[in-house]
Write a protein that holds these residues in place. Structure first.
Motif, mmCIF file in Angstrom:
data_model
loop_
_atom_site.group_PDB
_atom_site.id
_atom_site.type_symbol
_atom_site.label_atom_id
_atom_site.label_comp_id
_atom_site.label_asym_id
_atom_site.label_seq_id
_atom_site.Cartn_x
_atom_site.Cartn_y
_atom_site.Cartn_z
ATOM 1 N N GLU A 213 0.941 4.419 -2.397
ATOM 2 C CA GLU A 213 0.870 5.650 -2.121
ATOM 3 C C GLU A 213 1.631 6.509 -2.290
ATOM 4 O OE1 GLU A 213 -0.161 5.351 1.959
ATOM 5 O OE2 GLU A 213 -2.142 4.535 1.797
ATOM 6 N N TYR A 214 3.328 6.220 -2.286
ATOM 7 C CA TYR A 214 4.252 6.880 -2.633
ATOM 8 C C TYR A 214 4.553 6.959 -3.906
ATOM 9 C CZ TYR A 214 5.517 5.688 2.373
ATOM 10 O OH TYR A 214 5.369 5.841 3.621
ATOM 11 N N ASN B 212 5.315 12.688 -7.060
ATOM 12 C CA ASN B 212 4.646 12.380 -5.793
ATOM 13 C C ASN B 212 5.536 12.731 -4.965
ATOM 14 O OD1 ASN B 212 2.241 11.290 -6.774
ATOM 15 N ND2 ASN B 212 3.171 9.084 -7.270
ATOM 16 N N ARG C 292 0.686 -1.162 0.011
ATOM 17 C CA ARG C 292 -0.011 0.168 -0.110
ATOM 18 C C ARG C 292 0.956 1.190 0.093
ATOM 19 N NH1 ARG C 292 -2.100 -0.208 4.839
ATOM 20 N NH2 ARG C 292 -0.831 1.439 5.420
ATOM 21 N N GLN C 293 2.049 1.394 0.933
ATOM 22 C CA GLN C 293 2.861 2.438 0.735
ATOM 23 C C GLN C 293 3.559 2.665 -0.376
ATOM 24 O OE1 GLN C 293 5.239 1.702 4.310
ATOM 25 N NE2 GLN C 293 3.892 2.706 5.721
#
Length: 102
Positions: A73-74, A102, A69-70
C-alpha cells in the motif's frame, strides 16, 4: 550485487521521511531483497510466507500479512497474492520514482 545496492538505496530514501515504517517493515523488506537475489534479480519473484516469517523474525501470520500489505500500500513493493495453496504469491520491488509518488 549492484541491484541490491540500488534497491536498498531506493528503499532507504523512501523510508527516511516515512513515519509509518517500523522495524518489522525494514526486516521483511530486507528478507525480500535477499530472496530476490536468489532469483537473480528477476521480478516478480515467488515468495513463501513461512520462510519470510522465519527470516524476518515475525511470529504471527496476522502481523506478516499486515506488514506485507502495508509495504504494498505504501508503494515499496508490488505484492501479487495468490489464494491457491498450490501456487506461490509473487513480489516485485518498487523503484525510487514509484515510491516517491505514493
Amino acid at each position: 550485487m549492484e541491484q541490491i545496492k540500488k534497491a536498498l538505496e531506493d528503499f532507504m530514501a523512501g523510508i527516511d521521511k516515512d513515519p509509518r515504517i517500523s522495524l518489522s517493515h525494514i526486516g521483511l523488506f530486507s528478507v525480500l531483497l535477499h530472496v530476490r537475489e536468489e532469483f537473480e534479480g528477476k521480478e516478480p519473484f515467488p515468495i513463501r510466507r513461512d520462510e519470510l516469517m522465519k527470516s524476518a523474525k515475525i511470529s504471527s501470520t496476522a502481523t506478516y500479512f499486515k506488514i506485507i500489505r502495508q509495504l504494498h500500500e505504501y508503494g515499496y513493493i508490488h505484492y501479487l497474492p495468490t489464494f491457491n495453496r498450490m501456487s506461490q504469491s509473487k513480489v516485485s520491488l518498487s523503484s525510487k520514482e514509484e515510491t516517491v509518488q505514493n
